[in-house]
Design an enzyme around this catalytic site. Structure first.
Site, PDB file in Angstrom:
ATOM      1  N   HIS A 197       0.819  -1.219   0.000  1.00  6.67           N
ATOM      2  CA  HIS A 197       0.000   0.000   0.000  1.00  6.67           C
ATOM      3  C   HIS A 197       0.852   1.269   0.000  1.00  6.67           C
ATOM      4  CE1 HIS A 197      -4.029  -1.806   0.677  1.00  6.67           C
ATOM      5  NE2 HIS A 197      -3.273  -2.826   1.052  1.00  6.67           N
ATOM      6  N   ASP A 201       3.532   9.471  -0.788  1.00  7.44           N
ATOM      7  CA  ASP A 201       2.337   8.701  -0.427  1.00  7.44           C
ATOM      8  C   ASP A 201       2.147   7.588  -1.446  1.00  7.44           C
ATOM      9  OD1 ASP A 201       0.027   8.169   1.064  1.00  7.44           O
ATOM     10  OD2 ASP A 201      -0.483  10.292   1.176  1.00  7.44           O
TER      11      ASP A 201
HETATM   12  C1  GDG Z   1      -2.086   3.904   3.260  1.00  8.02           C
HETATM   13  C2  GDG Z   1      -1.070   4.548   2.324  1.00  8.02           C
HETATM   14  C3  GDG Z   1      -2.756   4.478   0.492  1.00  8.02           C
HETATM   15  C4  GDG Z   1      -8.410  10.167   7.647  1.00  8.02           C
HETATM   16  N1  GDG Z   1      -8.718  10.927   8.713  1.00  8.02           N
HETATM   17  C5  GDG Z   1      -9.914  10.512   9.146  1.00  8.02           C
HETATM   18  C6  GDG Z   1     -10.333   9.468   8.319  1.00  8.02           C
HETATM   19  N2  GDG Z   1      -9.397   9.277   7.404  1.00  8.02           N
HETATM   20  C7  GDG Z   1      -9.483   8.272   6.317  1.00  8.02           C
HETATM   21  C8  GDG Z   1      -9.564   8.935   4.975  1.00  8.02           C
HETATM   22  C9  GDG Z   1      -9.009   7.845   4.068  1.00  8.02           C
HETATM   23  C10 GDG Z   1      -8.029   7.125   4.976  1.00  8.02           C
HETATM   24  O1  GDG Z   1      -8.356   7.460   6.319  1.00  8.02           O
HETATM   25  C11 GDG Z   1      -6.589   7.581   4.735  1.00  8.02           C
HETATM   26  O2  GDG Z   1      -6.136   6.996   3.564  1.00  8.02           O
HETATM   27  P1  GDG Z   1      -4.863   7.561   2.796  1.00  8.02           P
HETATM   28  O3  GDG Z   1      -4.803   6.871   1.499  1.00  8.02           O
HETATM   29  O4  GDG Z   1      -5.024   9.032   2.640  1.00  8.02           O
HETATM   30  O5  GDG Z   1      -3.585   7.328   3.709  1.00  8.02           O
HETATM   31  P2  GDG Z   1      -2.941   6.179   4.698  1.00  8.02           P
HETATM   32  O6  GDG Z   1      -3.718   6.041   5.939  1.00  8.02           O
HETATM   33  O7  GDG Z   1      -1.541   6.619   4.887  1.00  8.02           O
HETATM   34  O8  GDG Z   1      -3.016   4.792   3.880  1.00  8.02           O
HETATM   35  C12 GDG Z   1      -1.787   5.373   1.260  1.00  8.02           C
HETATM   36  C13 GDG Z   1      -3.648   3.714   1.438  1.00  8.02           C
HETATM   37  O9  GDG Z   1      -2.896   3.008   2.428  1.00  8.02           O
HETATM   38  C14 GDG Z   1      -4.507   2.700   0.685  1.00  8.02           C
HETATM   39  O10 GDG Z   1      -3.739   1.824  -0.073  1.00  8.02           O
HETATM   40  O11 GDG Z   1      -3.552   5.300  -0.351  1.00  8.02           O
HETATM   41  O12 GDG Z   1      -0.854   5.936   0.358  1.00  8.02           O
HETATM   42  O13 GDG Z   1      -0.158   5.380   3.062  1.00  8.02           O
HETATM   43  O14 GDG Z   1     -10.003   6.944   3.683  1.00  8.02           O
HETATM   44  O15 GDG Z   1     -10.896   9.303   4.686  1.00  8.02           O
HETATM   45  N3  GDG Z   1     -11.498   8.828   8.489  1.00  8.02           N
HETATM   46  C15 GDG Z   1     -12.278   9.230   9.525  1.00  8.02           C
HETATM   47  N4  GDG Z   1     -11.920  10.235  10.373  1.00  8.02           N
HETATM   48  C16 GDG Z   1     -10.751  10.911  10.219  1.00  8.02           C
HETATM   49  O16 GDG Z   1     -10.449  11.825  10.985  1.00  8.02           O
HETATM   50  N5  GDG Z   1     -13.442   8.612   9.728  1.00  8.02           N
END
Ligand code: GDG
Length: 496
Positions: free
Chosen positions: A152, A352
Site C-alpha cells: 500500500h 504517499d
Molecule cells: C495507506 C497509504 C494508500 C483520515 N482521517 C480521518 C479518516 N481518514 C481516512 C480517509 C481515508 C483514509 O483514512 C486515509 O487513507 P490515505 O490513502 O489518505 O492514507 P494512509 O492512511 O496513509 O493509507 C496510502 C492507502 O494506504 C490505501 O492503499 O492510499 O498511500 O499510506 O479513507 O478518509 N477517516 C475518519 N476520520 C478521520 O479523521 N473517519
C-alpha cells in the site's frame, strides 16, 4: 471456486469496517461476498502464553501480539524502519538490534497458525509492509498455493532500498510471491530498478521479473474508493465557522509523510501575499493522531500546533481564525459533507503510496459547482489524477500561488477538471481494484519447482553463484547477460 484468504496486519470487526473506511471496506466486501477467510492481528496485546490463541468470528480469524512483538515488529521494524525508508526518510529510520528478528518471528508465527487452516485451492492475498516475509514462511511449511502481495505504500528508489541492512532478505521474501502488486507504474519501475541493479534479478520479455530463482509477476494496481460512499452528500450544516468563507480542506493522519507543516506554511504565505483574501478563506485541517509512541512522530504535533498558533496569532481577527486545526478523528459519515463544503481540497504529502483522500474529495464534489483539487506530485494518485493542480509540496512559494489560482478558477475550468478527475476515480474504484488484483493472481503462474522451497540451500547457492558471476562482469553487462532479459525501457506492466 476456491477461497480468497486475506492476510493483513490489522483485521477489523466486519461490523465496524464501514466506519473505518478505505481498504477495510474493500476487504470486508471480499469477505462478505466470496468464500473467504480474513486473518491477522486484532489489535490486542497478550502475554506470550496466550499469543497463539485464535479468535474466530465467522470468516474472520484473529490473533493477538505480545508486548515484545508489538514493540519490535509493529512499532519497531514495520513503522520505524520500513515505513520511513519506503517513504524516502532514511534519516528517520531506526535500525535497532532485535527489530528484524522479531519482524521475521511474527511472520513465522502467523504463517504457522495460518497454514493448518489453508485448503489446496485457496488463493492467498497478503497486504502491506508488515507482512513481506509471510509467503516465504508459508512456502517453507510446504504451502504451494498462489500467493499475492500488495504494497500500500511506495516502493523506494533502489539506492534507498539497499540502505536497509536486510534488503537481500526482504527481496528473497518478495520472490516467494506469485504476484507483487504496487500502487503505481513508478513503484513498478523502482522495483525493476532494484531487481536489475541488485545483480540477482532480471526482467523477462513477458514483463515478469526473475528474483533469485523465482519468477513473479509485478504490476501496478492503483487502489480506489467506494465512490457511492462519497457521492451526493449534503453540505455539512455544522461547519459554522466556515459559513460565507472559502474553505480549504485537508484530511490526513498526523504523519510526517503527509507534508502538513509545508501546507500550513504555504497557507501563511498565501495570506501574507494576498491581503484581500484575509477574512475570506479558512484552512480546515483534520489530522487524527497516529503511532504516537514512535519516536519520529513526537515532533510533528508540536511543530504543527506551533505553526497554526503563530499563523492564527499573526493574521487572525476576533471573527476569523485562519487555520482550523482538529487533532481528533472525525466520524466517517461527516467527511463527505466536509469535502463538499470546501472550495479547495489540499492533498500535499511529501510521499504517499496512493492517497485515498484525494479521490474521496473528488467524489464528494457537486459536479455543477465543484471544488478544485491541489495534489502533490509525490502522491501515487498524481499518476492518475492529472487534471488536478499538481504541485511540489516543498515549493512553498509556488503552492501559495496555486492556492490563489484555485480560488480564482473559472466555473468552466473547475467543471472540466472535475469531470476528467471523476472519470478516473469512477473507473478505478475499489471494487475494480479488488477484482483486477484477484484476477491477475488467479492467472499468475510459477513455472519453478515448489520443491525448492523446502530446501533453502539451493537458493543460497544460486544466489552466491549469481553474485560471483556478477562481480566478474561489468555492471552494464549484467542484466543483458540474463536469458531473455530486456532493458528497463520495456513498457512497464500495468494492471489497469
Ligand atoms: C495507506 C497509504 C494508500 C483520515 N482521517 C480521518 C479518516 N481518514 C481516512 C480517509 C481515508 C483514509 O483514512 C486515509 O487513507 P490515505 O490513502 O489518505 O492514507 P494512509 O492512511 O496513509 O493509507 C496510502 C492507502 O494506504 C490505501 O492503499 O492510499 O498511500 O499510506 O479513507 O478518509 N477517516 C475518519 N476520520 C478521520 O479523521 N473517519
Amino acid at each position: 471456486m476456491g477461497r480468497v484468504v486475506l492476510v493483513s496486519n490489522r483485521v477489523l470487526d466486519l461490523r465496524k469496517a464501514a466506519q473505518a473506511g478505505g481498504v477495510a471496506v474493500a476487504l470486508a466486501d471480499v469477505v462478505r461476498t466470496r468464500p473467504s477467510l480474513w486473518f491477522g492481528w486484532n489489535g490486542d496485546i497478550k502475554p506470550p502464553e496466550e499469543a497463539n490463541v485464535l479468535a474466530r468470528d465467522g470468516r474472520v480469524v484473529t490473533v493477538p501480539l505480545t508486548q515484545a512483538e508489538h514493540d519490535r515488529y509493529y512499532l519497531g521494524y514495520s513503522n520505524s524502519v520500513l515505513w520511513p525508508v519506503f517513504h524516502n526518510r532514511l534519516d528517520l529510520a531506526q535500525f535497532e538490534a532485535g527489530y528484524f528478528e522479531q519482524y521475521i518471528g511474527v511472520n513465522r508465527r502467523l504463517a504457522a497458525l495460518l497454514q493448518p487452516m489453508l485448503k489446496p485451492d485457496d488463493i492467498i492475498w497478503v497486504h502491506d509492509y508488515h507482512l513481506i516475509p509471510l509467503a516465504i514462511e508459508l512456502r517453507m511449511r510446504g504451502v504451494q498455493n498462489r500467493i499475492g502481495f500488495y504494497l500500500h505504500i511506495p516502493f523506494p528508489p533502489w539506492q534507498t532500498f539497499i540502505a536497509i541492512p536486510e534488503h537481500e532478505h526482504l527481496a528473497r521474501c518478495l520472490a516467494a510471491y506469485d504476484l507483487i502488486g504496487l500502487q503505481t507504474k513508478s513503484d513498478v519501475a523502482s522495483l525493476i530498478d532494484y531487481t536489475i541493479n541488485s545483480a540477482f534479478g532480471s526482467i523477462l520479455s513477458d514483463g515478469r521479473i526473475r528474483l533469485f530463482d523465482r519468477i513473479a509477476t509485478v504490476a501496478a494496481f492503483p487502489i480506489g474508493i467506494d465512490v457511492e460512499d462519497f457521492a451526493n452528500p449534503r453540505r455539512d450544516s455544522r461547519l459554522v465557522q466556515g459559513r460565507g468563507v472559502n474553505r480549504i480542506v485537508g484530511v490526513d493522519r498526523l504523519d510526517y509523510t503527509k507534508g502538513l507543516p509545508q501546507k500550513f506554511r504555504a497557507f501563511g504565505r498565501f495570506l501574507e501575499k494576498n491581503a484581500q483574501y484575509r477574512g475570506q478563506v479558512v484552512l480546515t485541517q483534520i489530522a487524527p493522531p497516529t503511532r504516537e509512541s514512535v519516536e519520529a512522530y513526537l515532533g510533528i504535533r508540536q511543530e504543527l500546533e506551533s505553526l497554526a498558533g503563530s499563523i492564527n496569532g499573526h493574521f487572525g481577527e476576533l471573527d476569523w481564525v485562519p487555520i482550523h486545526y482538529i487533532h481528533r478523528s472525525t466520524p466517517r459519515r461527516r467527511l463527505a459533507g466536509i469535502y463538499r463544503s470546501a472550495r479547495i481540497g489540499m492533498v500535499t504529502p511529501l510521499r504517499d503510496g496512493m492517497n485515498l483522500v484525494a479521490k474521496e474529495y473528488v467524489a464528494a464534489q457537486d459536479p455543477e459547482d465543484p471544488g478544485v483539487l491541489i495534489l502533490s506530485r509525490f502522491a501515487g494518485a498524481a499518476e492518475e489524477l492529472e487534471a488536478a493542480l499538481i504541485v511540489n509540496p516543498y515549493d512553498i512559494e509556488a503552492m501559495s500561488d496555486v492556492m490563489r489560482g484555485a480560488l480564482e478558477m473559472s466555473l468552466d475550468e473547475r467543471r472540466n477538471r472535475h469531470q476528467a478527475l471523476m472519470t478516473v476515480v469512477e473507473k478505478n474504484n475499489i471494487k475494480a481494484w479488488c477484482q483486477s488484483f484477484l484476477a491477475a493472481l488467479s492467472r499468475a503462474s510459477s513455472p519453478d519447482d515448489p520443491a525448492n522451497w523446502f530446501q533453502p540451500e539451493p537458493i543460497r547457492d544460486a544466489l552466491e553463484n549469481l553474485k560471483r558471476a556478477g562481480a566478474r562482469r561489468p555492471a552494464s553487462k549484467r542484466a543483458a547477460a540474463e536469458p531473455a532479459a530486456v532493458s528497463r525501457t520495456t513498457t512497464l506492466p500495468h494492471a489497469g
